[in-house]
Design a protein around this motif. Structure first.
Motif, mmCIF file in Angstrom:
data_model
loop_
_atom_site.group_PDB
_atom_site.id
_atom_site.type_symbol
_atom_site.label_atom_id
_atom_site.label_comp_id
_atom_site.label_asym_id
_atom_site.label_seq_id
_atom_site.Cartn_x
_atom_site.Cartn_y
_atom_site.Cartn_z
ATOM 1 N N HIS A 215 0.821 -1.216 0.000
ATOM 2 C CA HIS A 215 0.000 0.000 0.000
ATOM 3 C C HIS A 215 0.857 1.270 0.000
ATOM 4 N N ILE A 216 2.113 1.145 -0.421
ATOM 5 C CA ILE A 216 3.004 2.305 -0.516
ATOM 6 C C ILE A 216 2.894 2.907 -1.910
ATOM 7 N N LEU A 217 2.917 4.231 -1.977
ATOM 8 C CA LEU A 217 2.833 4.915 -3.261
ATOM 9 C C LEU A 217 4.109 4.683 -4.063
ATOM 10 N N THR A 218 3.951 4.348 -5.330
ATOM 11 C CA THR A 218 5.087 4.210 -6.227
ATOM 12 C C THR A 218 5.292 5.529 -6.978
ATOM 13 N N PRO A 219 6.412 5.689 -7.689
ATOM 14 C CA PRO A 219 6.691 6.989 -8.330
ATOM 15 C C PRO A 219 5.690 7.413 -9.386
ATOM 16 N N GLY A 220 5.021 6.461 -10.054
ATOM 17 C CA GLY A 220 4.091 6.828 -11.117
ATOM 18 C C GLY A 220 3.430 5.609 -11.696
ATOM 19 N N ASP A 221 2.651 5.817 -12.759
ATOM 20 C CA ASP A 221 1.863 4.725 -13.312
ATOM 21 C C ASP A 221 2.680 3.756 -14.160
ATOM 22 N N MET A 222 3.972 4.015 -14.325
ATOM 23 C CA MET A 222 4.831 3.096 -15.074
ATOM 24 C C MET A 222 5.593 2.150 -14.142
ATOM 25 N N TRP A 223 5.320 2.201 -12.820
ATOM 26 C CA TRP A 223 6.170 1.494 -11.869
ATOM 27 C C TRP A 223 5.413 0.543 -10.950
ATOM 28 N N SER A 224 4.206 0.180 -11.291
ATOM 29 C CA SER A 224 3.425 -0.648 -10.375
ATOM 30 C C SER A 224 2.991 -1.988 -10.953
ATOM 31 N N SER A 225 3.146 -2.189 -12.241
ATOM 32 C CA SER A 225 2.710 -3.460 -12.830
ATOM 33 C C SER A 225 3.677 -4.574 -12.454
ATOM 34 N N GLN A 226 3.214 -5.797 -12.535
ATOM 35 C CA GLN A 226 4.038 -6.932 -12.137
ATOM 36 C C GLN A 226 5.281 -7.073 -13.005
ATOM 37 N N ASP A 227 5.205 -6.654 -14.267
ATOM 38 C CA ASP A 227 6.360 -6.783 -15.151
ATOM 39 C C ASP A 227 7.274 -5.552 -15.111
ATOM 40 N N HIS A 228 6.870 -4.528 -14.378
ATOM 41 C CA HIS A 228 7.706 -3.322 -14.276
ATOM 42 C C HIS A 228 7.519 -2.724 -12.890
ATOM 43 N N ARG A 229 7.776 -3.535 -11.883
ATOM 44 C CA ARG A 229 7.538 -3.125 -10.504
ATOM 45 C C ARG A 229 8.830 -2.612 -9.879
ATOM 46 N N THR A 230 8.686 -1.586 -9.041
ATOM 47 C CA THR A 230 9.841 -1.083 -8.306
ATOM 48 C C THR A 230 9.497 -1.025 -6.827
ATOM 49 N N SER A 231 10.505 -1.194 -5.998
ATOM 50 C CA SER A 231 10.301 -1.027 -4.555
ATOM 51 C C SER A 231 10.840 0.322 -4.093
ATOM 52 N N CYS A 232 11.156 1.194 -5.048
ATOM 53 C CA CYS A 232 11.656 2.525 -4.725
ATOM 54 C C CYS A 232 10.494 3.509 -4.640
ATOM 55 N N CYS A 233 10.560 4.362 -3.690
ATOM 56 C CA CYS A 233 9.497 5.355 -3.514
ATOM 57 C C CYS A 233 10.103 6.691 -3.142
ATOM 58 N N ASN A 234 9.273 7.721 -3.207
ATOM 59 C CA ASN A 234 9.687 9.082 -2.885
ATOM 60 C C ASN A 234 8.923 9.525 -1.640
ATOM 61 N N PRO A 235 9.595 9.665 -0.494
ATOM 62 C CA PRO A 235 8.878 10.047 0.734
ATOM 63 C C PRO A 235 8.071 11.328 0.611
ATOM 64 N N SER A 236 8.496 12.260 -0.238
ATOM 65 C CA SER A 236 7.764 13.519 -0.357
ATOM 66 C C SER A 236 6.458 13.357 -1.122
#
Length: 466
Positions: A215-236
């Motif tokens: 339930h953590i926000l990802t950087p954008g709509d290109m970073w949440s799919s299963q084939d292009h997932r990141t565990s990096c986030c921006n606290p701001s």
């Protein structure tokens, strides 16, 4: 500010008004807004407007973050015509994949620079959604506009607080900016339209920009799919103050899960009360380390320091402290507002004692411990860092709050040819907060009903009648 629309922002303190609760007169805010609008807002012939980064290194381009800040600012000063033009621009540049705004637009306000520019930036879409809610709440107590009131100030007839203030000062020197002929103007026709559009954006953000597992926000709509997932986030990006409002509007608790996950992440990066730390620009929530090699290879020091992203965290937390204090749960250490206050206190305690700044201003960037990254040079006292920190100082009710406010008021870049889009824009955001006009929306008595106005995908039918 109509009392029916907003609860006060005093935070329940019995002392003198806080910097977040009306310490800045509206007339001063309007003066600074006019300066900022003339400098950074560009109006297009199609009835849209955008906030442009007037700086050769950025090719004088436009980013979604700037449009979002512009919408927040215009809503706060109640310049509804400018708000609607900015909203039309954001709406026009929604991408076809998610329905969220493309983050990078060229100088003409049309073409996206590259494939990456097609994607969205999560923080901008959250700010756009909240700005729509904020504007709807402010607008509903005023008389409806005539269908042909197509000026940048909502008709210029003095029927809104912004123009009433201008008329009182005899300083409305800008000619009304007419929407080009043939462009439909839907502003004022249907107030629920803003709230409905906000719900569509929120649905897209939750579907495309929230990690399903954490339930953590990802950087954008290109970073949440299963084939292009990141565990990096921006606290701001963790706009913790907004999420309870979104939950109320949607009549759903999914945004409360995002809020709780955001607070837990911020608690993991801001140290302890005894050993406070500043949040980094980027953070890997699976590796539990600062930085974002995959997403932000270009970031200063790999995103591991308190730089031009992380500086917004105090403002995000300050809004939650100001609004949440009225809920009566501030004394419960486990409550969201108490957790926000504890986090804000950690961040501000580092900033006010940092050697790179002063007791009333900030330097340009810090190590997370508070050591200055830049200790000398032209921008030793930085407008963006100081403005955002000032909101936190005010929300905490510190004795130095008035001095921080005055430091923000004194500082702006008037030199010809010198552009500081980011600093000056965040400065006006901070001044909106200090004036008490960045208030907590109080919905209609019947509640905020989120009724979908059509699917987001494909040709975006909802665009017919923006």
């Amino acid at each position: 500010m109509p009392a029916a629309c907003f609860r006060g922002c005093s935070g329940g303190r019995a002392s003198a008004p806080s910097i977040g609760g009306g310490g800045l007169p509206f007339e001063v805010l309007v003066r600074e807004y006019d300066y900022w609008r003339a400098r950074y807002v560009v109006d297009f012939d199609d009835g849209t407007s955008a906030v442009r980064r007037f700086w050769p290194l950025n090719s004088n381009d436009i980013v979604s973050e700037g449009v979002a800040y512009g919408m927040l600012i215009a809503a706060c000063v109640e310049d509804f015509g400018t708000f609607h033009r900015l909203w039309r621009f954001a709406f026009k540049h929604q991408n076809t994949k998610s329905g969220l705004m493309r983050w990078h637009i060229n100088i003409d306000g049309e073409e996206v620079y590259d494939d990456e520019g097609e994607g969205a930036a999560t923080d901008a879409d959250l700010d756009i959604a909240f700005a729509l809610i904020l504007c709807a709440a402010k607008r509903r107590s005023l008389p409806p506009l005539a269908p042909d009131s197509a000026t940048h100030g909502g008709g210029g007839g003095g029927d809104d607080p912004y123009h009433a203030c201008l008329n009182a000062r005899h300083s409305d020197t800008r000619a009304p900016l007419k929407v080009s002929e043939g462009v439909p103007n839907y502003f004022g026709r249907d107030l629920s339209n803003y709230v409905g559009r906000a719900c569509e954006i929120l649905d897209a953000v939750y579907s495309c920009c929230v990690d399903a597992d954490t339930h953590i926000l990802t950087p954008g709509d290109m970073w949440s799919s299963q084939d292009h997932r990141t565990s990096c986030c921006n606290p701001s990006y963790m706009a913790v103050a907004y999420f309870a409002v979104f939950a109320q509007i949607e009549e759903s608790d999914r945004w409360l899960r995002v809020r709780d996950a955001s607070l837990a992440l911020l608690e993991s990066v801001c140290g302890t009360d005894e050993t406070p730390l500043l949040p980094p620009d980027w953070y890997d929530f699976e590796q539990r380390r600062p930085g974002a090699d995959e997403v932000a290879r270009w970031a200063t020091r790999g995103g591991t320091v308190y730089w031009f992203d992380a500086l917004r965290v105090p403002w995000r937390l300050a809004a939650g402290v100001e609004w949440g204090a009225e809920g009566g749960d501030a004394d419960d250490a486990s409550s969201p507002v108490a957790r926000m206050r504890a986090l804000l206190a950690r961040v501000i305690s580092v900033l006010v004692n940092a050697p790179g700044g002063s007791r009333q201003s900030c330097g340009v960037g810090y190590e997370r411990s508070g050591a200055a990254l830049i200790v000398s040079g032209r921008y030793h006292r930085d407008l963006a860092f100081t403005s955002m920190a000032a909101t936190g100082v005010g929300a905490l009710g510190l004795l130095e709050a008035a001095q921080w406010r005055d430091a923000v008021l004194r500082t702006r870049h008037d030199a010809p040819g010198l552009s500081n889009y980011y600093g000056e824009t965040l400065r006006v955001v901070a001044l909106c907060f200090m004036s008490g006009r960045f208030g907590l929306p109080d919905g209609p008595a019947g509640g905020w009903a989120c009724v979908s106005e059509g699917p987001r995908g494909g040709g975006h039918p909802a665009r017919q009648g923006s």
